[in-house]
Design an enzyme around this catalytic site. Structure first.
Site, PDB file in Angstrom:
ATOM      1  CE1 TYR A 111     -48.190  96.992  62.634  1.00  0.00           C
ATOM      2  CE2 TYR A 111     -46.534  96.214  63.981  1.00  0.00           C
ATOM      3  CZ  TYR A 111     -47.594  97.246  63.686  1.00  0.00           C
ATOM      4  OH  TYR A 111     -47.885  98.244  64.577  1.00  0.00           O
ATOM      5  CE  LYS A 140     -51.207  95.831  64.145  1.00  0.00           C
ATOM      6  NZ  LYS A 140     -50.547  96.059  65.478  1.00  0.00           N
ATOM      7  CB  VAL A 183     -54.388  93.603  65.271  1.00  0.00           C
ATOM      8  CG1 VAL A 183     -53.366  93.585  66.412  1.00  0.00           C
ATOM      9  CG2 VAL A 183     -54.317  92.457  64.171  1.00  0.00           C
TER      10      VAL A 183
END
Length: 271
Positions: A111, A140, A183
Site C-alpha cells: 500500500y 494499492k 480502491v
C-alpha cells in the site's frame, strides 16, 4: 458497520479493503480492528473478497496484527509503508518481506501512500518484493502519480503483478495504463457510480466510463477542504447513511466546507 457492508455489496462493489486510510486504522487498537473485521466477515458471508489493512510502524507489531488477521476468513492483507519514520531502502524491503512471509497463506498488497507517510515505496523495492516474495501479488497505489503507477505496472507486468489505483479521481486513467481496478473511499457512498466507471471500462464503453469519472471528480475534490478523513463520513451522513462522526481529534465538517460538499453532490445528481 453491518449497514455499510450491506450497502456496498448490494450496490455492486467487487471487494472490501478494511482499515485503509479512510477507515481510520490509526485510531483503533488491535482488538478493535479484529472485532471490526469479524463483523465485516459475518455480514459479507463470502459474497466478495476481503482484505485487512495494516499500517503499524513497528515491524513486530505489524507481524502480530497480520497473524491475528490471517486466522480470520479473509483473502489477504495490505501493508502500508511506515509513517513518521523514513526507513532505508533495505530496511523497508525487509519490513514488507518479513510481514508477508509471516502469513504465507494470504495474499499481500503493498500500500503506497506517500501523501500520508511522506515518501513513496521506490520502484526498485516494488520490483524486488514482487519478484522475491511469493505472496506479494499486487499494490494499492494512492500516490496519484500516473507515471509512478505506469512504471510499477510496466516493470512487473511479466509476473502478473496487479495494481489498483487508490486516488478516486484517476480510476479511469489508471485502467487505461493497465491497473486492474481501484480502491476508492467514495465507493462507500457512491457505490454504483464508482463501480460503473470500472464496469463500463471493461465492457469497452470508454466514453461512458470517462463521463462517469468526470461526474465523480468534483465530488471527490470537494472533500479536500475537510479535515482528513472526516469527509467520507460527512458525505455518507449527508446521504442519510448515519455512519457516525470521525474519531476525535478529527472534527466533523461544518459551515462552508460541508455546504460545498453538499452542493457538489447535488450538482452530480447524487443527493
Amino acid at each position: 458497520m453491518r449497514k455499510i457492508v450491506e450497502h456496498v455489496i448490494t450496490h455492486g462493489i467487487h471487494g472490501i479493503l478494511a482499515f485503509g486510510s479512510n477507515s481510520e486504522f490509526y485510531m483503533f487498537d488491535e482488538d478493535e480492528q479484529i472485532e471490526g473485521m469479524k463483523i465485516i466477515i459475518d455480514q459479507t458471508k463470502g459474497r466478495v473478497p476481503l482484505y485487512f489493512g495494516i499500517g503499524a510502524i513497528r515491524t513486530k507489531h505489524a507481524i502480530r496484527l497480520a497473524k491475528k488477521a490471517a486466522q480470520l476468513d479473509i483473502n489477504g492483507i495490505s501493508i502500508l509503508q511506515p509513517m513518521f519514520i523514513r526507513p532505508t531502502e533495505e530496511a523497508l524491503y525487509n519490513h514488507f518481506k518479513t510481514i508477508a512471509e509471516a502469513v504465507p497463506e494470504k495474499f499481500v498488497l503493498l500500500y503506497n501512500n506517500p501523501g500520508k507517510t511522506g515518501y513513496a515505496i521506490s520502484l526498485n523495492n516494488v520490483e524486488k518484493l514482487a519478484n522475491n516474495v511469493k505472496n506479494i501479488v499486487g499494490m494499492k497505489d494512492s500516490s496519484g502519480d500516473l507515471t509512478y503507477t505506469s512504471e510499477v505496472i510496466r516493470r512487473n507486468n511479466d509476473i502478473g503483478f496487479r495494481v489498483f489505483t487508490g486516488k478516486d479521481t484517476i480510476t479511469y486513467p489508471g485502467l487505461c495504463i493497465g491497473a486492474v481496478g481501484a480502491v476508492m473511499s467514495t465507493g462507500n457512498m457512491f457505490t454504483e457510480l464508482v463501480t460503473d466507471i470500472y464496469n463500463n471500462y471493461v465492457e469497452g464503453n470508454y466514453e461512458k466510463a470517462l463521463e462517469l469519472q468526470f461526474k465523480l471528480n468534483p465530488v471527490r475534490i470537494s472533500q479536500d477542504a475537510a479535515s482528513f478523513p472526516a469527509a467520507t463520513k460527512d458525505m455518507a451522513n449527508l446521504l442519510g447513511m448515519e455512519v457516525g462522526k470521525s474519531v476525535l481529534p478529527t472534527p466533523e465538517s461544518k459551515g462552508k466546507v460541508l455546504e460545498d460538499m453538499k452542493r457538489t453532490i447535488k450538482d452530480a445528481n447524487l443527493l
